[in-house]
Design a protein around this motif. Sequence first.
Motif, short mmCIF file in Angstrom:
data_model
loop_
_atom_site.label_atom_id
_atom_site.label_comp_id
_atom_site.label_asym_id
_atom_site.label_seq_id
_atom_site.Cartn_x
_atom_site.Cartn_y
_atom_site.Cartn_z
N ILE A 81 43.06 -15.35 50.30
CA ILE A 81 42.35 -16.22 49.14
C ILE A 81 42.72 -15.97 47.90
N PRO A 82 43.08 -17.06 47.11
CA PRO A 82 43.83 -17.17 45.94
C PRO A 82 42.93 -16.30 44.66
N THR A 83 43.59 -15.27 44.16
CA THR A 83 43.06 -14.57 43.00
C THR A 83 44.23 -13.90 42.49
N ALA A 84 43.56 -13.24 41.41
CA ALA A 84 44.84 -12.63 40.26
C ALA A 84 45.38 -11.64 41.22
N THR A 85 46.67 -11.28 41.02
CA THR A 85 47.45 -10.21 41.53
C THR A 85 46.91 -8.94 41.05
N PHE A 86 46.73 -7.92 41.72
CA PHE A 86 46.26 -6.65 41.25
C PHE A 86 46.64 -5.02 41.60
N ASP A 131 44.97 -25.15 36.23
CA ASP A 131 45.49 -26.50 36.42
C ASP A 131 44.93 -27.29 37.57
N GLY A 132 43.75 -26.90 37.74
CA GLY A 132 43.22 -27.98 38.97
C GLY A 132 43.18 -26.99 40.44
N ASP A 133 43.53 -25.86 40.34
CA ASP A 133 43.70 -24.94 41.58
C ASP A 133 42.61 -23.80 41.18
N PRO A 134 41.62 -23.42 42.30
CA PRO A 134 40.62 -22.43 42.07
C PRO A 134 41.33 -21.14 42.44
N TYR A 135 40.91 -20.13 41.48
CA TYR A 135 40.99 -18.81 41.72
C TYR A 135 39.76 -17.74 41.90
N VAL A 136 39.75 -16.92 42.71
CA VAL A 136 38.47 -16.28 42.58
C VAL A 136 38.75 -15.15 41.57
N VAL A 137 37.59 -15.25 40.68
CA VAL A 137 37.68 -13.91 39.49
C VAL A 137 36.63 -13.03 40.18
N LEU A 165 34.89 -18.44 39.71
CA LEU A 165 36.21 -18.94 39.84
C LEU A 165 36.85 -19.37 38.78
N MET A 166 38.09 -19.57 38.56
CA MET A 166 38.91 -19.96 37.50
C MET A 166 39.61 -21.29 37.93
#
Length: 441
Positions: free
Chosen positions: A119-124, A281-287, A277-278
């Motif tokens: 699931i797209p999210t910030a690397t951590f 550029d048109g793509d969702p990332y889970v915050v 979500l963030m």
Amino acid sequence: MNILIIGGGGREHALAWKIAQSPQLEKLFIAPGNAGTAKLGTNIPVKVDDFEGIKKLVLQEKINLVVVGPEAPLVAGIVDYFLTDPDLKYVPVIGPSKSGAKLEGSKDFAKMFMHKYKIPTATFSTFIDYSVDDGKAHLATLEPPYVLKADGLAAGKGVLIIDDLEEAQRQLEEMLHGKFGEASRKVVVEEFLRGIELSVFIITDGDGYVILPSAKDYKRIGEGDTGPNTGGMGAVSPVPFADEAFLKKVEDRVVKPTITGLKREGIRYRGFLYLGLMNRDGDPYVVEYNVRMGDPEGEVVLPRIKTDFVELLKAIAEGRLSDVKVEFDPRFVTTVILASGGYPGSYEKGKEITGLENAGVGMGAGKSVETGSAAKDTVDWVVFHSGTRAEGDKILTNGGRVLAVSGYGETMKEALKRSYELAEKIEFEGKYYRRDIGFDL
Ligand code: AMP
Ligand code: GLY
């Protein structure tokens, strides 16, 4: 049906207002509730984490369904408490089990879950006490700003975004040494995501799901998104840039793999799920995930649900959400929070609120909804109570966020005009509100 709502803020007033519109409702109880919910049901002074007290109430009042508003009782395991109690196990509770609530209760767990299910999210990376030096070295490899997150629940204060490397390293050490108590004994360090934030809510029975309208909240106290963070100073639904194409990506890339992940992990999840979500550029990332409705997002999303809300809750509880068709009001809803002067720092309580009658809103709900049973289409606005209490026939402030003034409109502008007209008419000493909700949309 007899229904119990756990909680006492604006979100719970909005839940109560929706539930009270249903012909299926017999008696409504709210624990602990506020002066607004008292007009729609019976407030009971039981705390949200007092499971024994809640049990007594459920048995005494023959409650058939429990709806949990805030995260704390979910993270503490109220659903498991019900499921494992011989007297309570037949009473459905809307909310995830303790293992599901970890999506909000542990940032590390949520990140691992997202990583596992792509699931797209910030690397951590996650650090604990004895890896503090690794953590500092890791920070030095990243670009500012640095994002540090306490693993556990920290009353909305556990996320730090810092521009300076040395300051970030110092804060990491302080967090690991207990800056936020147990909550920050583990710290997630993540990549900073640039973009514009929004929230999408789903209800799920663990298999089927319904995507509810999107919303955007305004977390900072000051206009132009400045100053300290608050619980939220206003919200708008729908979010204009969350168009069909974007929401399709959210469904395919976030909602579906999340439901699949919960199933694969054997996690029981019957309730609300909040996707922070963030849009990059048109793509969702889970915050972040939250395992409940938002507040104040609930005060703009719930008013847009046209389907019998009790029917929806029953479908969640009975695992037949896939069969239910949900209808939404196409209009915009905006809400403006009236807060106590000084919030989110220290503030005074007990100030008398006037003008609710002048605004024609009685004690909390608009026009013909005063009784909670009017046709939704005739409603142009609703005032939800957040931190209020009744004393005799007076209504007093009883929290930092006091009222959420929600307006409907064909356009966002029209909805905001309604919210602001009402916000003007309601008075209490120290009243503060942001005059720029929706400014960036
Ligand atoms: P959270 O409690 O995780 O939602 O974080 C609180 C707020 O911090 C979010 O609503 C965002 O505004 C911001 N935030 C959290 N994580 C990030 C990130 N990785 N990149 C940018 N902003 C973030
Ligand atoms: N308004 C943010 C939240 O409910 O978490």
